[in-house]
Enzyme design. Structure first.
Site, PDB file in Angstrom:
ATOM      1  N   SER A  14       2.278 173.216  71.757  1.00 56.78           N
ATOM      2  CA  SER A  14       2.129 172.487  73.103  1.00 56.78           C
ATOM      3  C   SER A  14       3.606 172.454  73.866  1.00 56.78           C
ATOM      4  CB  SER A  14       1.611 170.977  72.712  1.00 56.78           C
ATOM      5  OG  SER A  14       1.391 170.313  73.897  1.00 56.78           O
ATOM      6  N   LYS A  27      -0.009 175.938  74.954  1.00 52.90           N
ATOM      7  CA  LYS A  27      -1.135 174.988  75.653  1.00 52.90           C
ATOM      8  C   LYS A  27       0.091 174.314  76.613  1.00 52.90           C
ATOM      9  CE  LYS A  27      -1.889 170.684  74.259  1.00 52.90           C
ATOM     10  NZ  LYS A  27      -2.674 169.759  73.305  1.00 52.90           N
ATOM     11  N   LEU A  28      -0.189 174.261  77.834  1.00 59.01           N
ATOM     12  CA  LEU A  28       0.630 173.794  78.836  1.00 59.01           C
ATOM     13  C   LEU A  28       0.391 172.509  79.255  1.00 59.01           C
ATOM     14  CD1 LEU A  28       1.291 176.920  81.224  1.00 59.01           C
ATOM     15  CD2 LEU A  28       2.602 176.238  79.306  1.00 59.01           C
ATOM     16  N   LYS A  29       1.273 171.568  79.053  1.00 61.78           N
ATOM     17  CA  LYS A  29       0.938 170.163  79.744  1.00 61.78           C
ATOM     18  C   LYS A  29       0.804 170.341  81.178  1.00 61.78           C
ATOM     19  CE  LYS A  29       0.681 167.666  75.995  1.00 61.78           C
ATOM     20  NZ  LYS A  29      -0.492 166.756  75.581  1.00 61.78           N
ATOM     21  N   ASP A  56      -3.439 171.232  79.365  1.00 66.66           N
ATOM     22  CA  ASP A  56      -3.849 169.714  79.026  1.00 66.66           C
ATOM     23  C   ASP A  56      -3.221 168.906  79.978  1.00 66.66           C
ATOM     24  OD1 ASP A  56      -4.409 167.324  77.653  1.00 66.66           O
ATOM     25  OD2 ASP A  56      -2.954 167.612  76.026  1.00 66.66           O
ATOM     26  N   ASN A 105      -4.167 165.268  79.991  1.00 64.15           N
ATOM     27  CA  ASN A 105      -3.917 163.961  79.520  1.00 64.15           C
ATOM     28  C   ASN A 105      -4.570 163.036  80.621  1.00 64.15           C
ATOM     29  OD1 ASN A 105      -1.053 165.072  77.852  1.00 64.15           O
ATOM     30  ND2 ASN A 105      -2.664 163.938  76.779  1.00 64.15           N
ATOM     31  N   GLU A 157      -8.120 170.703  79.193  1.00 62.25           N
ATOM     32  CA  GLU A 157      -8.159 169.455  78.253  1.00 62.25           C
ATOM     33  C   GLU A 157      -8.092 168.198  78.933  1.00 62.25           C
ATOM     34  OE1 GLU A 157      -6.144 167.697  74.114  1.00 62.25           O
ATOM     35  OE2 GLU A 157      -5.609 169.625  74.823  1.00 62.25           O
ATOM     36  N   ASP A 180     -10.442 164.928  74.994  1.00 58.74           N
ATOM     37  CA  ASP A 180      -9.380 164.434  73.858  1.00 58.74           C
ATOM     38  C   ASP A 180      -9.722 163.013  73.916  1.00 58.74           C
ATOM     39  OD1 ASP A 180      -7.209 163.896  72.443  1.00 58.74           O
ATOM     40  OD2 ASP A 180      -5.930 164.752  73.599  1.00 58.74           O
ATOM     41  N   LYS A 224      -8.666 164.721  67.213  1.00 58.27           N
ATOM     42  CA  LYS A 224      -7.534 164.189  66.551  1.00 58.27           C
ATOM     43  C   LYS A 224      -7.757 163.119  65.498  1.00 58.27           C
ATOM     44  CE  LYS A 224      -4.304 164.955  70.372  1.00 58.27           C
ATOM     45  NZ  LYS A 224      -3.642 164.428  71.620  1.00 58.27           N
ATOM     46  N   GLY A 231      -2.661 167.537  67.573  1.00 60.21           N
ATOM     47  CA  GLY A 231      -1.489 166.970  67.210  1.00 60.21           C
ATOM     48  C   GLY A 231      -1.085 165.944  67.930  1.00 60.21           C
TER      49      GLY A 231
END
Length: 357
Positions: free
Chosen positions: A123, A149-151, A177, A179, A202, A227, A251, A279
């Site tokens: 990530s 994975k790119l935030k 992702d 969030n 995500e 998630d 998770k 993670g």
């Protein structure tokens, strides 16, 4: 535990990990669990200090009062306490680890692992510039990571993804992702990510809005992965039934433990949905359990099962290392790892023992 580099998401920037470990001392041996709650209640309502208080005041006394406890008893005994899944997961993992060590059985074998190693993704946090992002991705690919994975967040999305795709080509397994940083009003921006052949987007929207995720799924071609929205097998069943996602990031701490995580895996398999193991910047204790879970047959996408040195210069256990893009599944009894005594002592800021009455 200081991180080797700051890790930025839409929640904020982390520079260190405040780790809560649980040790279950039993007549047959000890077991360990890691609570993945962050220092502040940003990813979820739980936070490390609060989890410690909940364990001390409400959760552990229920286990002590029950007498002889086996792993399958833990969730039932703790169920009357609402929420606090990360704290419950840490307790259940410690009990399960001790129980398995006494029987000489590995965590992976008990959960149903079918592989002796798992493909590792990494990530990548939000950076200050596109060149810095490209340098970071290049470094991880040079180390052998198989998936990036790119935030993302509003203002750091399409341009960043385009730059990575153009620099590293179409063969790179790439996902993003958010969030929960977007709303349904951002559907046009999220649909623009369809051009980059991503594995998934995500958690683009709020964790409590399955209906809007289902609406978004009709507006984008890229599979939606959930998630934060998935806290139990029931949540997973609802999300799949509504069409809110096609992929689930499992998770274990978020869903209350590895036994519930296995139920989500089984449910997803029955519905033809993909799962992968996320993670939470775990130490080797939590990483050992995650790697074992990721070896189950339904985990068909690389997870965030990075090597220890992705986050820590010094782990509390022997480090997990990347070999040919994979991380080995521990084969010893229980988790197959335990803290290195002097390292743990040097990092410990406080200890509380909770004896049975």
């Amino acid at each position: 535990m200081p991180l080797v580099a700051p890790f930025r998401t839409s929640f904020g920037v982390e520079t260190a990990r405040d780790v809560l470990l649980v040790r279950a001392a039993t007549p047959d041996g000890d077991g360990w669990g890691e609570c993945v709650a962050m220092s502040e209640p940003l990813y979820s309502p739980e936070y490390a200090d609060g989890a410690a208080q909940v364990i001390e005041r409400f959760l552990a006394p229920r286990l002590f009062a029950a007498g002889d406890v086996e792993p399958l008893d833990v969730a039932r005994l703790l169920e009357p306490v609402r929420g606090h899944r990360m704290a419950k997961a840490a307790l259940e993992t410690a009990v399960l680890d001790a129980w398995l060590r006494a029987r000489g059985e590995s965590f992976g074998s008990y959960l149903g692992a079918v592989r002796d190693r798992v493909p590792a993704g990494v990530s990548v946090g939000i950076m200050d510039s596109i060149p810095a992002l490209l340098d970071a991705v290049a470094g991880y690919l040079d180390q052998g990571y198989l998936r990036i994975k790119l935030k993302i967040e509003p203002g750091w999305d399409v341009a960043a993804v385009r730059a990575v795709r153009e620099r590293f080509g179409d063969d790179l397994m790439l996902q993003v992702d958010a969030n929960a940083a977007y709303t349904l009003a951002d559907a046009r921006v999220l649909a623009a990510l369809d051009d980059f052949d991503l594995l998934l987007i995500e958690q683009p929207l709020a964790e409590d809005d399955l209906r809007q995720h289902a609406s978004l799924a009709q507006l984008v071609r890229t599979p939606i992965c959930l998630d934060e929205s998935i806290e139990s097998a029931k949540d997973a069943a609802d999300a799949l039934a509504l069409g809110a996602c096609r992929i689930i990031n499992v998770k274990p701490g978020r869903v209350g433990g590895y036994l519930e995580a296995r139920r989500i895996h089984d449910l997803a398999q029955a519905h033809g949905a993909a799962v992968w193991c996320g993670g939470m910047l775990e130490t080797g204790i939590g990483r050992a359990a995650n790697v074992a879970l990721a070896a189950l047959p339904g985990f068909t996408l690389p997870g965030d099962t990075s090597a220890s040195d992705r986050y820590f210069a010094q782990d509390v256990t022997a480090p997990f290392v990347l070999e040919d893009g994979h991380v080995a599944v521990p084969t010893g009894p229980g988790l197959g790892v335990e803290p290195i005594a002097d390292v743990l002592a040097s990092m410990t800021t406080s200890t509380t023992w909770l004896p049975a009455p």
